[in-house]
Design a protein around this motif. Sequence first.
Motif, PDB file in Angstrom:
ATOM      1  N   THR A   1      -2.636  -7.775  -6.133  1.00 42.73           N
ATOM      2  CA  THR A   1      -3.782  -6.878  -6.127  1.00 42.73           C
ATOM      3  C   THR A   1      -4.749  -7.381  -5.056  1.00 42.73           C
ATOM      4  O   THR A   1      -5.200  -8.518  -5.095  1.00 42.73           O
ATOM      5  CB  THR A   1      -4.417  -6.735  -7.529  1.00 42.73           C
ATOM      6  OG1 THR A   1      -5.562  -5.888  -7.423  1.00 42.73           O
ATOM      7  CG2 THR A   1      -4.826  -8.053  -8.143  1.00 42.73           C
ATOM      8  N   GLN A   2      -4.997  -6.532  -4.054  1.00 43.34           N
ATOM      9  CA  GLN A   2      -5.730  -7.015  -2.880  1.00 43.34           C
ATOM     10  C   GLN A   2      -7.160  -7.421  -3.225  1.00 43.34           C
ATOM     11  O   GLN A   2      -7.663  -8.414  -2.736  1.00 43.34           O
ATOM     12  CB  GLN A   2      -5.741  -5.936  -1.792  1.00 43.34           C
ATOM     13  CG  GLN A   2      -4.357  -5.674  -1.202  1.00 43.34           C
ATOM     14  CD  GLN A   2      -4.386  -4.672  -0.061  1.00 43.34           C
ATOM     15  OE1 GLN A   2      -5.457  -4.240   0.397  1.00 43.34           O
ATOM     16  NE2 GLN A   2      -3.214  -4.285   0.421  1.00 43.34           N
TER      17      GLN A   2
ATOM     18  N   GLU B   1      -6.149 -10.591  -1.555  1.00 44.71           N
ATOM     19  CA  GLU B   1      -7.010 -10.374  -0.377  1.00 44.71           C
ATOM     20  C   GLU B   1      -8.481 -10.266  -0.755  1.00 44.71           C
ATOM     21  O   GLU B   1      -9.236  -9.477  -0.169  1.00 44.71           O
ATOM     22  CB  GLU B   1      -6.554  -9.106   0.383  1.00 44.71           C
ATOM     23  CG  GLU B   1      -5.087  -9.127   0.754  1.00 44.71           C
ATOM     24  CD  GLU B   1      -4.625  -7.933   1.579  1.00 44.71           C
ATOM     25  OE1 GLU B   1      -5.488  -7.174   2.061  1.00 44.71           O
ATOM     26  OE2 GLU B   1      -3.408  -7.761   1.744  1.00 44.71           O
TER      27      GLU B   1
ATOM     28  N   ASP C   1      -1.074  -3.909  -3.347  1.00 42.96           N
ATOM     29  CA  ASP C   1      -1.860  -2.690  -3.100  1.00 42.96           C
ATOM     30  C   ASP C   1      -3.351  -2.939  -3.357  1.00 42.96           C
ATOM     31  O   ASP C   1      -3.730  -3.975  -3.911  1.00 42.96           O
ATOM     32  CB  ASP C   1      -1.343  -1.533  -3.971  1.00 42.96           C
ATOM     33  CG  ASP C   1      -1.478  -0.182  -3.250  1.00 42.96           C
ATOM     34  OD1 ASP C   1      -2.388  -0.016  -2.420  1.00 42.96           O
ATOM     35  OD2 ASP C   1      -0.657   0.717  -3.544  1.00 42.96           O
ATOM     36  N   PHE C   2      -4.167  -1.980  -2.937  1.00 39.65           N
ATOM     37  CA  PHE C   2      -5.628  -2.114  -3.057  1.00 39.65           C
ATOM     38  C   PHE C   2      -6.176  -1.029  -3.978  1.00 39.65           C
ATOM     39  O   PHE C   2      -5.435  -0.139  -4.423  1.00 39.65           O
ATOM     40  CB  PHE C   2      -6.293  -2.000  -1.675  1.00 39.65           C
ATOM     41  CG  PHE C   2      -6.174  -0.630  -1.055  1.00 39.65           C
ATOM     42  CD1 PHE C   2      -7.196   0.307  -1.209  1.00 39.65           C
ATOM     43  CD2 PHE C   2      -5.048  -0.262  -0.331  1.00 39.65           C
ATOM     44  CE1 PHE C   2      -7.091   1.583  -0.642  1.00 39.65           C
ATOM     45  CE2 PHE C   2      -4.938   0.995   0.240  1.00 39.65           C
ATOM     46  CZ  PHE C   2      -5.950   1.925   0.077  1.00 39.65           C
TER      47      PHE C   2
ATOM     48  N   HIS D   1     -10.167  -5.937  -2.448  1.00 43.67           N
ATOM     49  CA  HIS D   1     -11.264  -5.769  -1.485  1.00 43.67           C
ATOM     50  C   HIS D   1     -12.382  -5.065  -2.247  1.00 43.67           C
ATOM     51  O   HIS D   1     -12.332  -3.850  -2.463  1.00 43.67           O
ATOM     52  CB  HIS D   1     -10.797  -4.933  -0.287  1.00 43.67           C
ATOM     53  CG  HIS D   1      -9.777  -5.648   0.544  1.00 43.67           C
ATOM     54  ND1 HIS D   1     -10.074  -6.787   1.260  1.00 43.67           N
ATOM     55  CD2 HIS D   1      -8.459  -5.401   0.763  1.00 43.67           C
ATOM     56  CE1 HIS D   1      -8.984  -7.208   1.896  1.00 43.67           C
ATOM     57  NE2 HIS D   1      -7.996  -6.387   1.598  1.00 43.67           N
TER      58      HIS D   1
ATOM     59  N   GLU E   1       0.803  -1.235   0.000  1.00 44.02           N
ATOM     60  CA  GLU E   1       0.000   0.000   0.000  1.00 44.02           C
ATOM     61  C   GLU E   1       0.833   1.282   0.000  1.00 44.02           C
ATOM     62  O   GLU E   1       0.560   2.205   0.771  1.00 44.02           O
ATOM     63  CB  GLU E   1      -0.952  -0.004   1.212  1.00 44.02           C
ATOM     64  CG  GLU E   1      -1.822  -1.237   1.271  1.00 44.02           C
ATOM     65  CD  GLU E   1      -2.827  -1.233   2.418  1.00 44.02           C
ATOM     66  OE1 GLU E   1      -2.728  -0.353   3.293  1.00 44.02           O
ATOM     67  OE2 GLU E   1      -3.713  -2.088   2.419  1.00 44.02           O
TER      68      GLU E   1
END
Length: 590
Positions: A261-262, A295, A225-226, A264, A179
């Motif tokens: 790549t998260q 994630e 990262d997200f 969410h 992040e």
Amino acid sequence: MRQRLIKRRKFLLSLGALGGIGACTTSNFRNWHNLQQAFANGQNDLIAQAIPALDQQAAAKGLIYGSAGSYANLTSDSAYTNLFTQQCEILTPENELKWRRLRPTPKRFDFRQGDWLANFARSHNMQFRGHTLVWHESLPDWFEDIVNAQNAEQFLTQHINTVVKHYAGQVHSWDVINEAIDVKSGEPGGLRNTPWLKFLGRDYFDIAFRSAAQADPQALLVYNDFGLDADTPQADAKRNAVLQLLRRLKSNGTPIQALGTQAHLFANPGGTKFTKVRRFLGDVADLGLKILVTELDVADKNLPKDPATRDRIVADVYRNYLSAVLAEPAVIVVQTWGLSDRYTWLTKQQPRSDGAAVRPLPFDAQLQPKPAKQAMTTAFSQAPARSAQITQPTPTTFSDIQGHWAQPFIQALLDKNILAGFPDGTFRPNSPVTRAEFSAIVNRAFREVPQNNPTIEFQDVPRSFWGYNAIQIAVRRGFVVGYPGRIFKPQQQIPRVQVIVALASGLNLSTSDLNVLSVYQDANQIPTYARRQVAAATQREIVVNYPSVRLLNPNRNATRAEVAAFIYQALVNAGDAESISSPYIVQISR
Ligand code: XIL
């Protein structure tokens, strides 16, 4: 980087396990039969177990599926832990490898919970991800007072060096930096205003990746990262900034190998589209980087309250997102941030205003599969197949089994992922096997044996012991039993006769003909309780005696090589493996 072909449970995969429970061919007939019985008896855990697991469905396409998991949950909730080991091929510690957990003081490292999770992953044949070495969150309280521009580089490199070396050889991939982009920061390149940027400038990226590469040359090094998924202008800006960062690192020669790549995600009543992420991932892949979905979960706070409606819309998001990203062949891992709604960070992070429990994951709080699980299955089955995989750093050939009498048995079980060697490239065929280790191995070899026997809580097997779950399952499957007084002796080295009895019991082999025991010159040493089962195993050519085929040595501790030979022969007898010829297999006709 080592290449490994996906071998996991190959025989199941070849059945086209993709159609959910509909797939029925001869060699999973037993599975099918069990399943029907389970439906008839209303045994939900058995049903869920028999339905092909997410990791199997992913593996059919050369993908690895797994989840974040925590020490607290995996040591306290055995039903959940069962589901976890059943569904996942890779595990990421949810918080246990973050600075706050690892660094109680500026000088000390506390690896206990991380080590437990690494061990747990290994003993259940799961791969292990490292998360995360550099992050502006989850820093210990002392950090702010102690770390400054003078010592920051020293702290950063020492942390990375110590932690990455500690797990070197055991880690599939490390989230080196997490992040680090914040497009609204006002910094050049949209770099997030973190302590590391403040103290070291943008060189901290290169410093971190280089330290990690030096400490473990085998692990895949990831920038994670997200906010890279949606079709919105904000996500566009973030994708651009991340791409710019990755391009800079690649052109610098920084040792980075993948983007995490998260994912969410958010579900919206009108549906959610993912038309832009595909192009972005293509651009990332063009840099020669692999991609991991690290994630994945789907927040449902914007959806109506009715659970069935929410589940349907959340499942659509899973399906749409995965079909978009899996079209990119550089995507090699799909990981959800949790497996069951029973444990999800979104309960706190994205609660619903009506107070209803959130439902963001593939299994519900009762551990039952949701439409989201089916959606993942569909997306995996429609994904293009990945070819060879970069997966685990563990070697697949071992110097010390070359020319060993048990080499063919061991190699066959390595290929089936029933056994594993050690990260240092040895297999240690002559080492003993503990009762806990044996339980884990026998479970991997005979995944389809139903868990019909009662659960026993042993006094000497705490829930926090890495093998707790394996022992529970092996007991329920009838392979192993305890000693009187609810004692299991998990660390005891298992004698050969116990291995034979275990296989005969779990596989329900019996005979009334004890005459076959005369094939052994030392038959008088077989304990009375074991005679019938040893005879049954002998009849079925499960017994392998080295160096002398007529000497059973029942009370000698079994070696890893011997356990491999017995288990392999039991698989042959069950019709699950090709027969191997060896002069050490006991054949009564001889
Ligand atoms: C979260 C954990 O799930 C929570 O338990 C913890 O309180 C905070 O961190 N992005 C990440 C993860 O990279 O480390 C975060 O995990 C979720 C967002």
